[in-house]
Design an enzyme around this catalytic site. Structure first.
Site, PDB file in Angstrom:
ATOM      1  N   TYR A  75     -17.691  15.517 -16.197  1.00 23.28           N
ATOM      2  CA  TYR A  75     -17.947  14.077 -16.242  1.00 23.28           C
ATOM      3  C   TYR A  75     -19.031  13.754 -15.204  1.00 23.28           C
ATOM      4  O   TYR A  75     -18.978  14.260 -14.070  1.00 23.28           O
ATOM      5  CB  TYR A  75     -16.638  13.365 -15.901  1.00 23.28           C
ATOM      6  CG  TYR A  75     -16.787  11.889 -15.689  1.00 23.28           C
ATOM      7  CD1 TYR A  75     -17.008  11.039 -16.765  1.00 23.28           C
ATOM      8  CD2 TYR A  75     -16.710  11.341 -14.421  1.00 23.28           C
ATOM      9  CE1 TYR A  75     -17.145   9.678 -16.568  1.00 23.28           C
ATOM     10  CE2 TYR A  75     -16.840   9.981 -14.218  1.00 23.28           C
ATOM     11  CZ  TYR A  75     -17.067   9.163 -15.297  1.00 23.28           C
ATOM     12  OH  TYR A  75     -17.205   7.824 -15.100  1.00 23.28           O
ATOM     13  N   LYS A 128      -8.698   6.193 -19.485  1.00 21.03           N
ATOM     14  CA  LYS A 128      -9.028   6.672 -20.822  1.00 21.03           C
ATOM     15  C   LYS A 128      -7.771   6.727 -21.701  1.00 21.03           C
ATOM     16  O   LYS A 128      -7.181   5.692 -21.929  1.00 21.03           O
ATOM     17  CB  LYS A 128      -9.737   8.027 -20.703  1.00 21.03           C
ATOM     18  CG  LYS A 128     -10.790   8.087 -19.575  1.00 21.03           C
ATOM     19  CD  LYS A 128     -12.012   7.227 -19.815  1.00 21.03           C
ATOM     20  CE  LYS A 128     -12.927   7.092 -18.611  1.00 21.03           C
ATOM     21  NZ  LYS A 128     -13.324   8.329 -17.935  1.00 21.03           N
ATOM     22  N   ASP A 143      -8.696  18.667 -14.763  1.00 20.29           N
ATOM     23  CA  ASP A 143      -8.882  17.270 -15.165  1.00 20.29           C
ATOM     24  C   ASP A 143      -8.512  17.207 -16.649  1.00 20.29           C
ATOM     25  O   ASP A 143      -9.247  17.716 -17.499  1.00 20.29           O
ATOM     26  CB  ASP A 143     -10.343  16.856 -14.928  1.00 20.29           C
ATOM     27  CG  ASP A 143     -10.604  15.390 -15.272  1.00 20.29           C
ATOM     28  OD1 ASP A 143      -9.898  14.842 -16.146  1.00 20.29           O
ATOM     29  OD2 ASP A 143     -11.532  14.808 -14.682  1.00 20.29           O
ATOM     30  N   ARG A 183       0.840  -1.206   0.000  1.00 21.84           N
ATOM     31  CA  ARG A 183       0.000   0.000   0.000  1.00 21.84           C
ATOM     32  C   ARG A 183       0.871   1.250   0.000  1.00 21.84           C
ATOM     33  O   ARG A 183       0.484   2.303  -0.487  1.00 21.84           O
ATOM     34  CB  ARG A 183      -0.975  -0.013   1.195  1.00 21.84           C
ATOM     35  CG  ARG A 183      -1.865   1.217   1.238  1.00 21.84           C
ATOM     36  CD  ARG A 183      -3.177   1.064   2.043  1.00 21.84           C
ATOM     37  NE  ARG A 183      -3.139   0.092   3.105  1.00 21.84           N
ATOM     38  CZ  ARG A 183      -2.497   0.252   4.269  1.00 21.84           C
ATOM     39  NH1 ARG A 183      -1.853   1.374   4.511  1.00 21.84           N
ATOM     40  NH2 ARG A 183      -2.521  -0.706   5.177  1.00 21.84           N
TER      41      ARG A 183
HETATM   42  C1  LIG Z   1     -13.893   8.735 -16.697  1.00 20.74           C
HETATM   43  C2  LIG Z   1     -13.608  10.085 -16.174  1.00 20.74           C
HETATM   44  C3  LIG Z   1     -13.408  10.314 -14.811  1.00 20.74           C
HETATM   45  C4  LIG Z   1     -13.558   9.215 -13.782  1.00 20.74           C
HETATM   46  O1  LIG Z   1     -12.562   8.268 -13.912  1.00 20.74           O
HETATM   47  P1  LIG Z   1     -12.726   6.732 -13.438  1.00 20.74           P
HETATM   48  O2  LIG Z   1     -11.400   6.158 -13.800  1.00 20.74           O
HETATM   49  O3  LIG Z   1     -13.862   6.162 -14.209  1.00 20.74           O
HETATM   50  O4  LIG Z   1     -12.986   6.767 -11.979  1.00 20.74           O
HETATM   51  C5  LIG Z   1     -13.103  11.588 -14.404  1.00 20.74           C
HETATM   52  N1  LIG Z   1     -13.008  12.610 -15.277  1.00 20.74           N
HETATM   53  C6  LIG Z   1     -13.204  12.436 -16.609  1.00 20.74           C
HETATM   54  C7  LIG Z   1     -13.092  13.593 -17.521  1.00 20.74           C
HETATM   55  C8  LIG Z   1     -13.516  11.168 -17.097  1.00 20.74           C
HETATM   56  O5  LIG Z   1     -13.727  11.004 -18.411  1.00 20.74           O
END
Ligand SMILES: *Cc1c(COP(=O)(O)O)cnc(C)c1O
Length: 400
Positions: A103, A201, A176, A51
């Site tokens: 999101y 992604k 983000d 961890r």
């Molecule tokens: C998918 C996504 C998230 C969340 O991510 P997870 O890996 O699904 O928890 C946050 N911000 C954006 C812009 C996303 O496309």
């Protein structure tokens, strides 16, 4: 280990990695272990428990930190875990100002979870500096949180201007950067303090991992985030870290193709009579095209388009190569209807206010042949206008 002065494409392949010490293996191994044997009491090699430390995770963190141009990378089990940890560390008992077209999962956390930690969130249209400024509460606002481009409307906020507004109020700016990826946009260089990603992604890029990361320069804030992460446990496993590390080795190649295919799809949709509007920052018709051209070097494979509700459903169910799926940024092209899928958890009035209509389709152009992708959409839209419904081979999921 790559040299920090190496160019982006070289750092994609090498940053954070050296040949393995025992055998010289060229790839960083999957250190699939929960603990490390100590040589004596208080004598170990810096590795105690997984961890806290894991070499595969650390290689992936160093690699992505280098791509974003930040000093520290701190990986998480998902993008949402990364965003939640940051919010907890910087804003417990305080206030966050956030872009409103987020999101869906982030919106749900901001509006239905963070209040339990005493964190208040104000959602604004961050394209408008006056709205951003007006939402700041002097003394209470700890963080401004942006997505640019936004999901799913591909709106663009001026990162440098938002950084000035946040900093004047003593708050930090978090961006983000999931949609753009560091190949197309580097928020830290534009004045942001923190970058977060859903590595699920584009960074991983192969639709086989869920993960997140925080990248930042500030040593003290990084130490706090490390402390909270090890004390609460939302870490990614070794195999997921390894898959992410493998994914980022080809980020530059994949993104170049995603950018090309995204542009091609956007231009095709814009010329199609069934399509009422296309949202793609690379199109001159996009309201923030000039800003996007200044702060991004490419416009990604993400495109959204407005159709009639019927045409949108037929398109989403009628494609063969574009798969009906939540998520984005994978090598495979994907299509979804945000109001039924990624944004189903956002209450309807809120969704409408954001501009997420029932006829909005979101496409993630993969790295396939662009001609095949255009033909796939052409065929599905033609089926739509003849009213022929393909056999339903997909079930709608309403949770992400
Ligand atoms: C998918 C996504 C998230 C969340 O991510 P997870 O890996 O699904 O928890 C946050 N911000 C954006 C812009 C996303 O496309």
């Amino acid at each position: 280990m790559s040299d920090p002065t190496d160019r982006f494409d070289t750092r994609c392949v090498h940053a954070g990695q050296s040949p393995e010490a025992v055998t010289g293996a060229i790839t960083t191994p999957v250190f699939q272990t929960s603990t490390y044997v100590q040589e004596g009491l208080g004598r170990h090699r810096g590795y105690e428990y997984a961890r806290l430390q894991n070499p595969t995770r650390e290689a992936s963190e160093a690699n992505i930190a280098s791509l974003e141009g930040g000093a520290h990378g701190i990986a998480f089990s998902s993008g949402l875990a990364a965003i939640e940890c940051l919010a907890k560390v910087v804003a417990a008992g305080g206030h966050i100002v956030s872009e409103e077209n987020l999101y869906g999962g982030t919106t749900r956390m901001f509006t239905q979870v963070l209040d339990r930690l005493g964190i208040e969130v104000t959602l604004v249209d961050s394209r408008n500096p006056a709205a951003l400024q007006g939402a700041i509460r002097p003394g209470a606002t700890r963080m401004v949180h942006l997505e640019t481009p936004t999901n799913p409307l591909m709106r663009i906020t001026d990162i440098a201007a938002a950084a000035d507004i946040a900093h004047a109020a003593g708050a930090i700016l978090c961006v983000d950067n999931t949609f753009a990826s560091p190949y197309n946009q580097k928020p830290l260089a534009l004045g942001a303090d923190v970058v977060v990603h859903s590595t699920t992604k584009y960074l991983n890029g192969h639709s086989d991992v869920l993960g997140g990361i925080i990248v930042l320069d500030d040593d003290a804030l990084a130490a706090e985030i490390h402390f909270v992460r090890k004390s609460t446990g939302p870490i990614p496993g070794p195999m997921d870290s390894w898959l992410t590390l493998r994914g980022t080795k080809t980020l530059h190649l994949r993104m170049a193709r995603h950018n090309e295919n995204g542009k091609r799809i956007a231009e095709f949709l814009q010329s199609h009579p069934a399509v009422r509007a296309v949202h793609y920052p690379g199109l001159p018709s996009h309201p923030e095209h000039a800003l996007a051209t200044r702060q991004m070097t490419g416009f990604t494979g993400m495109v959204s388009a407005e159709l009639s509700e019927d045409d949108a459903r037929r398109l989403a169910e009628g494609t063969r190569i574009f798969r009906l799926a939540e998520s984005l940024g994978g090598v495979e092209s994907m299509i979804c209807i945000p109001s039924l899928m990624t944004h189903a958890s956002v209450p309807e009035p809120e969704r409408r206010r954001m501009g997420v209509t029932d006829g909005l389709v979101r496409l993630s152009a993969g790295i396939e042949d662009a001609g095949d992708l255009v033909e796939d959409l052409t065929r599905a839209l033609r089926m739509g206008s003849r009213g022929r419904r393909p056999a339903s081979r997909h079930a709608f999921s309403t949770r992400e």
